[in-house]
Design an enzyme around this catalytic site. Structure first.
Site, PDB file in Angstrom:
ATOM      1  N   ASP A  48       0.858  -1.187   0.000  1.00  0.00           N
ATOM      2  CA  ASP A  48       0.000   0.000   0.000  1.00  0.00           C
ATOM      3  C   ASP A  48       0.893   1.235   0.000  1.00  0.00           C
ATOM      4  O   ASP A  48       2.112   1.128   0.166  1.00  0.00           O
ATOM      5  CB  ASP A  48      -0.925   0.020   1.225  1.00  0.00           C
ATOM      6  CG  ASP A  48      -2.284   0.671   0.909  1.00  0.00           C
ATOM      7  OD1 ASP A  48      -2.293   1.698   0.195  1.00  0.00           O
ATOM      8  OD2 ASP A  48      -3.314   0.150   1.375  1.00  0.00           O
ATOM      9  N   ASN A  75       3.185   2.116  -4.905  1.00  0.00           N
ATOM     10  CA  ASN A  75       2.054   2.575  -5.701  1.00  0.00           C
ATOM     11  C   ASN A  75       2.001   1.686  -6.933  1.00  0.00           C
ATOM     12  O   ASN A  75       2.906   1.717  -7.767  1.00  0.00           O
ATOM     13  CB  ASN A  75       2.247   4.042  -6.100  1.00  0.00           C
ATOM     14  CG  ASN A  75       1.030   4.605  -6.815  1.00  0.00           C
ATOM     15  OD1 ASN A  75       0.302   3.882  -7.501  1.00  0.00           O
ATOM     16  ND2 ASN A  75       0.808   5.906  -6.681  1.00  0.00           N
ATOM     17  N   TYR A 184     -17.515   3.807 -12.083  1.00  0.00           N
ATOM     18  CA  TYR A 184     -16.960   2.839 -11.125  1.00  0.00           C
ATOM     19  C   TYR A 184     -17.481   1.435 -11.405  1.00  0.00           C
ATOM     20  O   TYR A 184     -16.713   0.481 -11.569  1.00  0.00           O
ATOM     21  CB  TYR A 184     -17.330   3.278  -9.715  1.00  0.00           C
ATOM     22  CG  TYR A 184     -17.000   2.306  -8.618  1.00  0.00           C
ATOM     23  CD1 TYR A 184     -15.680   2.041  -8.276  1.00  0.00           C
ATOM     24  CD2 TYR A 184     -18.002   1.684  -7.879  1.00  0.00           C
ATOM     25  CE1 TYR A 184     -15.365   1.158  -7.244  1.00  0.00           C
ATOM     26  CE2 TYR A 184     -17.704   0.812  -6.851  1.00  0.00           C
ATOM     27  CZ  TYR A 184     -16.386   0.552  -6.533  1.00  0.00           C
ATOM     28  OH  TYR A 184     -16.079  -0.317  -5.506  1.00  0.00           O
ATOM     29  N   TRP A 214     -19.891  -3.115   3.538  1.00  0.00           N
ATOM     30  CA  TRP A 214     -19.213  -3.608   4.730  1.00  0.00           C
ATOM     31  C   TRP A 214     -18.976  -2.435   5.674  1.00  0.00           C
ATOM     32  O   TRP A 214     -18.457  -1.386   5.275  1.00  0.00           O
ATOM     33  CB  TRP A 214     -17.886  -4.261   4.355  1.00  0.00           C
ATOM     34  CG  TRP A 214     -18.043  -5.499   3.522  1.00  0.00           C
ATOM     35  CD1 TRP A 214     -19.174  -5.961   2.923  1.00  0.00           C
ATOM     36  CD2 TRP A 214     -17.012  -6.434   3.188  1.00  0.00           C
ATOM     37  NE1 TRP A 214     -18.910  -7.123   2.230  1.00  0.00           N
ATOM     38  CE2 TRP A 214     -17.595  -7.430   2.378  1.00  0.00           C
ATOM     39  CE3 TRP A 214     -15.660  -6.520   3.493  1.00  0.00           C
ATOM     40  CZ2 TRP A 214     -16.851  -8.503   1.867  1.00  0.00           C
ATOM     41  CZ3 TRP A 214     -14.920  -7.579   2.986  1.00  0.00           C
ATOM     42  CH2 TRP A 214     -15.513  -8.570   2.189  1.00  0.00           C
ATOM     43  N   ARG A 234     -18.519   7.725   2.483  1.00  0.00           N
ATOM     44  CA  ARG A 234     -19.725   6.953   2.221  1.00  0.00           C
ATOM     45  C   ARG A 234     -20.785   7.203   3.297  1.00  0.00           C
ATOM     46  O   ARG A 234     -20.513   7.827   4.316  1.00  0.00           O
ATOM     47  CB  ARG A 234     -19.365   5.474   2.103  1.00  0.00           C
ATOM     48  CG  ARG A 234     -18.772   5.133   0.755  1.00  0.00           C
ATOM     49  CD  ARG A 234     -17.993   3.850   0.759  1.00  0.00           C
ATOM     50  NE  ARG A 234     -16.717   3.994   1.462  1.00  0.00           N
ATOM     51  CZ  ARG A 234     -15.734   3.104   1.405  1.00  0.00           C
ATOM     52  NH1 ARG A 234     -15.879   2.022   0.682  1.00  0.00           N
ATOM     53  NH2 ARG A 234     -14.618   3.300   2.068  1.00  0.00           N
TER      54      ARG A 234
END
Length: 382
Positions: A48, A75, A184, A214, A234
């Site tokens: 990550d 990356n 998306y 989730w 979100r």
């Protein structure tokens, strides 16, 4: 600490493996890393650009699992080391994505590149090196339900055949090209089709995961605290941010969309079953959600505002154009059919909506309340 004598669903001993986890520093990755360190002997190559959410697993070096997790700051857009890590691993888990709805129509190019173009090398390296792949997709690939095109008063709208989403049967129905919110879902669907084709033509061993909302600790950012001030996380994090700031919860287009929510710890149990049971998981697409936790966004807001009775105006309605910008569109319902995952892996979610909200909101308050209080006070002090 994990016992060495773990068995798969067919009673066979599970051999320790090396897992290259791309996106290990995110919400899902951090919980999966915790699970793997605590309950298995698997080794994780954690890939990550940030490691804030897994730093507690990496430091101090005296953890009993310290020799089983390595962080690689990479990356994946432009790093030649990625193929080497995939070659070193037995399994690659790809969690990397832009997956915040506010970005889909405001940053459609980044969204498409992140979810399709950047995933191509991962699929290619796994296929060429005969490595197994678990790829995280999204429930948004289903798009709109068949029922959403029926008249609003049609009784067929209540028939599960018109709204229940099945991995092997439901069509993927998106909006018009002008509605860039579908950038998306379209990118995610295309990478799914590529992975499926690699399996059919070149023998790639794959599993595709379609998460249905989730929820849990570390799920998202809070604007101005650990994310951009103008950012829009979100829905549950948005509502949590409003509650912590003692502001009305914003209902986009009246909050009529229906969603299901599943607790992150339940969902991670499903992923571990996929990891440990390749014979049952390979070649399958799995819905991972909780159809018992179905609510409208408005009902979710009402449940959350019960914790904050001092709010004079609990909710306010805003248009999707005002909240998300031009080009937004949405699906009416996202209710997963659980037949395949139950049959193959015997998995069922356990946590009720009330319990997952209690756990998540307690974490949000403990983590962010003081920082938000200080942020609100700053302009007054100056």
């Amino acid at each position: 600490m994990a016992s060495a004598a773990r068995l798969d669903l067919d009673g066979n001993a599970i051999k320790p493996m090396t897992i290259c986890m791309i996106g290990a520093g995110g919400f899902i990755g951090s919980h999966l890393c915790e699970k793997l360190m605590a309950e298995t002997m698997h080794k994780v190559l954690a890939v990550d650009v940030y490691n804030d959410k897994i730093r507690h697993l990496l430091e101090p070096a005296t953890h009993p699992w310290s020799d089983r997790i390595q962080f690689h700051r990479i990356n994946i857009k432009h790093d030649s080391r990625l193929e080497g890590l995939i070659k070193m691993a037995d399994l690659t888990v790809n969690l990397a994505a832009i997956c915040t709805p506010a970005d889909y129509n405001t940053r459609p190019l980044d969204t498409i590149y992140s979810n399709f173009i950047d995933a191509l090398p991962v699929v290619k390296y796994c296929s060429e090196n005969n490595k197994r792949l678990i790829h995280f997709s999204t429930c948004e690939v289903y798009g709109k339900t068949i029922g959403s095109f029926l008249p609003k008063d049609s009784p067929l709208r209540q028939d599960p055949a018109y709204y229940l989403l099945k991995e092997d049967a439901s069509p993927c129905i998106f909006g018009s090209i002008e509605k860039q919110r579908w950038s998306y879902a379209c990118a995610k669907q295309l990478i799914e089709r590529l992975i499926y084709a690699e399996g059919a033509e070149n023998g790639l061993e794959f599993t595709i995961v379609r998460p249905f909302n989730w929820i849990g600790p570390r799920m998202d950012f809070i604007p101005g605290i650990d994310g951009p001030s103008e950012g829009v996380p979100r829905v549950l994090a948005c509502f949590s941010n409003n509650l912590l700031r003692h502001e009305p919860l914003k209902l986009v287009d009246g909050g009529q969309s229906q969603r299901t929510f599943v607790y992150i710890k339940d969902a991670i149990e499903a992923v571990l079953l996929m990891i440990d049971n390749p014979g049952r998981a390979n070649g399958h697409i799995f819905n991972v959600g909780n159809p018992n936790n179905e609510v409208t966004v408005k009902q979710l807001a009402e449940m959350m505002t019960e914790r904050e009775p001092s709010l004079e105006v609990p909710t306010v309605d805003v248009s999707s154009k005002e909240f998300y910008g031009e080009g937004y569109d949405d699906s009416d319902k996202r209710i997963p059919d659980m037949t395949i995952i139950n049959k193959q892996l015997g998995w069922n979610p356990k946590t009720s909506l009330w319990d997952l909200l209690e756990s998540t909101l307690t974490y949000q308050h403990r983590t962010y309340a003081e920082a938000i209080k200080q942020a609100i006070a700053k302009p007054v002090a100056s």
